[in-house]
Write a protein that holds these residues in place. Sequence first.
Motif, PDB file in Angstrom:
ATOM      1  N   GLU A  12      10.785   3.997   4.896  1.00 24.51           N
ATOM      2  CA  GLU A  12      11.268   2.956   5.810  1.00 24.51           C
ATOM      3  C   GLU A  12      10.197   1.900   6.084  1.00 24.51           C
ATOM      4  O   GLU A  12      10.503   0.755   6.350  1.00 24.51           O
ATOM      5  N   PHE A  13       8.927   2.294   6.066  1.00 21.36           N
ATOM      6  CA  PHE A  13       7.801   1.383   6.292  1.00 21.36           C
ATOM      7  C   PHE A  13       7.960   0.546   7.561  1.00 21.36           C
ATOM      8  O   PHE A  13       8.169  -0.669   7.508  1.00 21.36           O
ATOM      9  N   PRO A  14       7.871   1.176   8.743  1.00 17.93           N
ATOM     10  CA  PRO A  14       7.936   0.403   9.990  1.00 17.93           C
ATOM     11  C   PRO A  14       6.800  -0.597  10.124  1.00 17.93           C
ATOM     12  O   PRO A  14       6.925  -1.579  10.858  1.00 17.93           O
ATOM     13  N   GLY A  15       5.681  -0.345   9.390  1.00 20.11           N
ATOM     14  CA  GLY A  15       4.584  -1.309   9.387  1.00 20.11           C
ATOM     15  C   GLY A  15       4.758  -2.392   8.346  1.00 20.11           C
ATOM     16  O   GLY A  15       3.869  -3.219   8.143  1.00 20.11           O
ATOM     17  N   ASN A  16       5.891  -2.360   7.628  1.00 17.25           N
ATOM     18  CA  ASN A  16       6.288  -3.396   6.678  1.00 17.25           C
ATOM     19  C   ASN A  16       5.301  -3.547   5.526  1.00 17.25           C
ATOM     20  O   ASN A  16       4.743  -2.562   5.058  1.00 17.25           O
ATOM     21  N   ILE A  17       5.069  -4.782   5.057  1.00 15.29           N
ATOM     22  CA  ILE A  17       4.285  -5.006   3.842  1.00 15.29           C
ATOM     23  C   ILE A  17       2.857  -4.509   4.016  1.00 15.29           C
ATOM     24  O   ILE A  17       2.260  -3.935   3.090  1.00 15.29           O
ATOM     25  N   ARG A  18       2.313  -4.679   5.211  1.00 12.14           N
ATOM     26  CA  ARG A  18       0.946  -4.206   5.459  1.00 12.14           C
ATOM     27  C   ARG A  18       0.856  -2.698   5.278  1.00 12.14           C
ATOM     28  O   ARG A  18      -0.117  -2.173   4.708  1.00 12.14           O
ATOM     29  N   GLU A  19       1.860  -1.966   5.744  1.00 11.93           N
ATOM     30  CA  GLU A  19       1.851  -0.514   5.606  1.00 11.93           C
ATOM     31  C   GLU A  19       2.019  -0.092   4.147  1.00 11.93           C
ATOM     32  O   GLU A  19       1.381   0.857   3.684  1.00 11.93           O
ATOM     33  N   LEU A  20       2.877  -0.812   3.418  1.00  6.94           N
ATOM     34  CA  LEU A  20       3.042  -0.511   1.989  1.00  6.94           C
ATOM     35  C   LEU A  20       1.726  -0.697   1.248  1.00  6.94           C
ATOM     36  O   LEU A  20       1.336   0.154   0.430  1.00  6.94           O
ATOM     37  N   GLU A  21       1.026  -1.784   1.508  1.00 10.30           N
ATOM     38  CA  GLU A  21      -0.259  -2.017   0.847  1.00 10.30           C
ATOM     39  C   GLU A  21      -1.257  -0.920   1.180  1.00 10.30           C
ATOM     40  O   GLU A  21      -1.953  -0.390   0.291  1.00 10.30           O
ATOM     41  N   ASN A  22      -1.344  -0.549   2.458  1.00 10.18           N
ATOM     42  CA  ASN A  22      -2.269   0.513   2.857  1.00 10.18           C
ATOM     43  C   ASN A  22      -1.909   1.835   2.198  1.00 10.18           C
ATOM     44  O   ASN A  22      -2.787   2.597   1.773  1.00 10.18           O
ATOM     45  N   CYS A  23      -0.607   2.096   2.097  1.00 12.33           N
ATOM     46  CA  CYS A  23      -0.148   3.350   1.492  1.00 12.33           C
ATOM     47  C   CYS A  23      -0.547   3.421   0.022  1.00 12.33           C
ATOM     48  O   CYS A  23      -1.036   4.442  -0.456  1.00 12.33           O
ATOM     49  N   VAL A  24      -0.364   2.329  -0.712  1.00 17.77           N
ATOM     50  CA  VAL A  24      -0.725   2.294  -2.129  1.00 17.77           C
ATOM     51  C   VAL A  24      -2.230   2.473  -2.298  1.00 17.77           C
ATOM     52  O   VAL A  24      -2.693   3.275  -3.135  1.00 17.77           O
ATOM     53  N   HIS A  25      -3.016   1.737  -1.526  1.00 19.02           N
ATOM     54  CA  HIS A  25      -4.477   1.829  -1.654  1.00 19.02           C
ATOM     55  C   HIS A  25      -4.977   3.218  -1.271  1.00 19.02           C
ATOM     56  O   HIS A  25      -5.854   3.789  -1.933  1.00 19.02           O
ATOM     57  N   ARG A  26      -4.426   3.756  -0.182  1.00 17.69           N
ATOM     58  CA  ARG A  26      -4.873   5.075   0.275  1.00 17.69           C
ATOM     59  C   ARG A  26      -4.571   6.137  -0.775  1.00 17.69           C
ATOM     60  O   ARG A  26      -5.390   7.010  -1.073  1.00 17.69           O
ATOM     61  N   THR A  27      -3.397   6.058  -1.357  1.00 17.20           N
ATOM     62  CA  THR A  27      -3.008   7.035  -2.375  1.00 17.20           C
ATOM     63  C   THR A  27      -3.889   6.921  -3.617  1.00 17.20           C
ATOM     64  O   THR A  27      -4.338   7.929  -4.177  1.00 17.20           O
ATOM     65  N   ALA A  28      -4.148   5.672  -4.030  1.00 19.17           N
ATOM     66  CA  ALA A  28      -4.981   5.465  -5.215  1.00 19.17           C
ATOM     67  C   ALA A  28      -6.404   5.983  -4.998  1.00 19.17           C
ATOM     68  O   ALA A  28      -7.015   6.563  -5.907  1.00 19.17           O
ATOM     69  N   ILE A  29      -6.920   5.809  -3.799  1.00 13.49           N
ATOM     70  CA  ILE A  29      -8.282   6.263  -3.499  1.00 13.49           C
ATOM     71  C   ILE A  29      -8.357   7.786  -3.509  1.00 13.49           C
ATOM     72  O   ILE A  29      -9.334   8.379  -3.991  1.00 13.49           O
ATOM     73  N   CYS A  30      -7.322   8.430  -2.982  1.00 16.68           N
ATOM     74  CA  CYS A  30      -7.358   9.880  -2.833  1.00 16.68           C
ATOM     75  C   CYS A  30      -7.049  10.636  -4.126  1.00 16.68           C
ATOM     76  O   CYS A  30      -7.193  11.866  -4.171  1.00 16.68           O
ATOM     77  N   LEU A  31      -6.617   9.946  -5.157  1.00 18.42           N
ATOM     78  CA  LEU A  31      -6.354  10.616  -6.429  1.00 18.42           C
ATOM     79  C   LEU A  31      -7.649  11.067  -7.082  1.00 18.42           C
ATOM     80  O   LEU A  31      -8.695  10.426  -6.952  1.00 18.42           O
ATOM     81  N   ASP A  32      -7.586  12.158  -7.816  1.00 23.81           N
ATOM     82  CA  ASP A  32      -8.725  12.643  -8.568  1.00 23.81           C
ATOM     83  C   ASP A  32      -9.106  11.599  -9.625  1.00 23.81           C
ATOM     84  O   ASP A  32      -8.267  11.171 -10.410  1.00 23.81           O
ATOM     85  N   ARG A  33     -10.345  11.153  -9.624  1.00 23.37           N
ATOM     86  CA  ARG A  33     -10.777  10.100 -10.532  1.00 23.37           C
ATOM     87  C   ARG A  33     -10.677  10.511 -12.006  1.00 23.37           C
ATOM     88  O   ARG A  33     -10.769   9.682 -12.888  1.00 23.37           O
ATOM     89  N   ARG A  34     -10.451  11.775 -12.285  1.00 24.50           N
ATOM     90  CA  ARG A  34     -10.303  12.192 -13.681  1.00 24.50           C
ATOM     91  C   ARG A  34      -8.969  11.728 -14.258  1.00 24.50           C
ATOM     92  O   ARG A  34      -8.762  11.734 -15.454  1.00 24.50           O
ATOM     93  N   HIS A  35      -8.025  11.303 -13.365  1.00 20.44           N
ATOM     94  CA  HIS A  35      -6.701  10.896 -13.837  1.00 20.44           C
ATOM     95  C   HIS A  35      -6.563   9.378 -13.780  1.00 20.44           C
ATOM     96  O   HIS A  35      -5.563   8.850 -13.315  1.00 20.44           O
ATOM     97  N   ARG A  36      -7.558   8.658 -14.231  1.00 24.91           N
ATOM     98  CA  ARG A  36      -7.528   7.199 -14.146  1.00 24.91           C
ATOM     99  C   ARG A  36      -6.413   6.586 -14.984  1.00 24.91           C
ATOM    100  O   ARG A  36      -5.881   5.541 -14.633  1.00 24.91           O
TER     101      ARG A  36
END
Length: 469
Positions: free
Chosen positions: A424-448
Motif C-alpha cells: 500500500e505504501f502509505p509513505g508513497n514514492i518516498r517509502e518505495l524508494e527507501n524500501c528498494v534501497h534498504r532491500t538492496a543494501i541488506c542483500l548478500d553481496r555475493r548475489h550481485r
Amino acid sequence: MNTAVPFVPSHEHALTGIFEISKVLTDPARLEVTLAKVVDLLPSFVQMRHGIIALFDAEGVLDITVVTGCDENSDERSRMRLPRKAIDLIVTTDTPLVAENIAVHSAFTAADIEVLGASDPVSFIGVPIRVDGNAVGTLTIDRALDSRSTYRLDYDVRLLTMIANMVGQTVKLHRFSAGDRERPTEVEDRLQTQFSDVKHPAPQRKKVHVKGMIGDSPALSALLEKIAVVAKAKTTVLLRGESGTGKELVAKAIHELSPRAKRPFIKLNCAALPETVLESELFGHEKGAFTSAFNSRKGRFELADKGTLFLDEIGEISASFQAKLLRVLQEQEFERVGSNQTIKVDVRVIAATNRNLEEAVARNEFRADLYYRINVVPLLVPALRQRRSDIPLLAAEFLKNFNDENGRTLTFDARAIEVLMKCEFPGNIRELENCVHRTAICLDRRHREQVCEDIANSLARFAPGGSGC
C-alpha cells in the motif's frame, strides 16, 4: 400560519462550499459544464433564489451563460433571460453591484424585474469575473429581501468575489488551452474540402513529459496535463497531497515549464524552522538586526525575484506569521528584519501542504484570507496507491540509481515486482524508494548479478508493517 425562515448559511458552510467549488474547477470538463456545476453548488452555502454566470468573448459578445438548475438541454431562452442592464454595468465599471431592492434601483428595468420573477421585493448581488485584470463576465445572485438577508450583503459580496476570482483563473486556463489546441472550425472545414481525398489520422493529444516524473498511469497523465496548462499562468498554485507524493517535483516542473524557467527557483520548508528564523529566511535581515546578524542578507523572496518561490508545508506556519506572509502575497512587497525600507518583488508562489486546510480554518488554526489567497489553483498530487501501475517503473529507476551509486548490477525478479505491487505504501514514492534501497543494501553481496527469490523475501521482511506487504 407559520412563516418559513430562510436558510442563512454559516461561515463553515461557506468554507465547505468554496472547497467543493475549487475541486469542480480543476475537473477536466468543458467550461460550460464546469461553470454549471459551480452555480448549482452556490445555494448550498449562499442565501439565494437564482445564480448566473455570464461570460463575454473578446469582441464583447455574450458567449457563455449558465443559470442555476439549467443544463445543456435546458431551453435556450431560459438561459438567455438575463438582467442585461445590471450585467453590462458590472462589466463596464469592473465593480460589484449591490441592490438591496431591485424595484427601486436604477440598474434594473421593468423587463429585468420581470426576468427575475420578482413579484416580491428582491435583493441582487453581482461581481465581475476578471481575466488578467479585465472584466470578462459576471457572477450574480438574487434573493428574497428580508431582515436576515440585508445584513449579509457585504459579507456575500466578499464571498462571491473570491469565487469569481477562482472562476476567472479557470476561464483563463480554458481559453489559453483552447487557443493552443485547435484551429477555428471554419478553417478546418475549408481544409477538409480542399483535401477531401486525403485520409488523415485523428489528431492525438500531445503527451506531456516532465523530467523526473516517472510513470504512465492515468492519474499521473492527468496531473501532467494540468501542470502544462497551469505553468503558463502567473497565478498562485496550491499543491495538495499526502506526504511523499512528490509535491516539490511538481512545483519544479511548473517552474520549468513556465515563462520564468530561466529565473530562480527557490524553495523553503516552512515546518523546519521556528518563526523568528523563518521570517529572516523569507524576508532577509539587516546587519545587527539580531545577535547573530553579522552581515546583511537577502531573503528567499528577494532571491526568487522574477522567478518562483516554493513554500512547502505552508500549513505549519504560526498564526502571527500567516498575517506577515499574507501581506507579501497581496502586495508583493516587504521589509527585511531590522529595516524600514520597503522592497518590491515579482514572485510566483507555489505552496504545498498535506494538511486539511479547510478544517484548520474552521478551527481558527489557519487564516481564511490566507487560505483564499493561496488556493487560487489547487492541484492534487495522487498517492502512489492511485497510480499503482507506475510502481514497477519507479522501482526500476530507484534500483538503477542505487546500482550507479554503489557499483552494483542488481535486477528485479518477477516475484519481487509482484510483492511491490501488493504493498500500500502509505509513505508513497518516498517509502518505495527507501524500501528498494534498504532491500538492496541488506542483500548478500555475493548475489550481485541476481535478485530473484532473495529480493522478494527481503521486501516482505524489510518493508514496514504498515505498508500491507
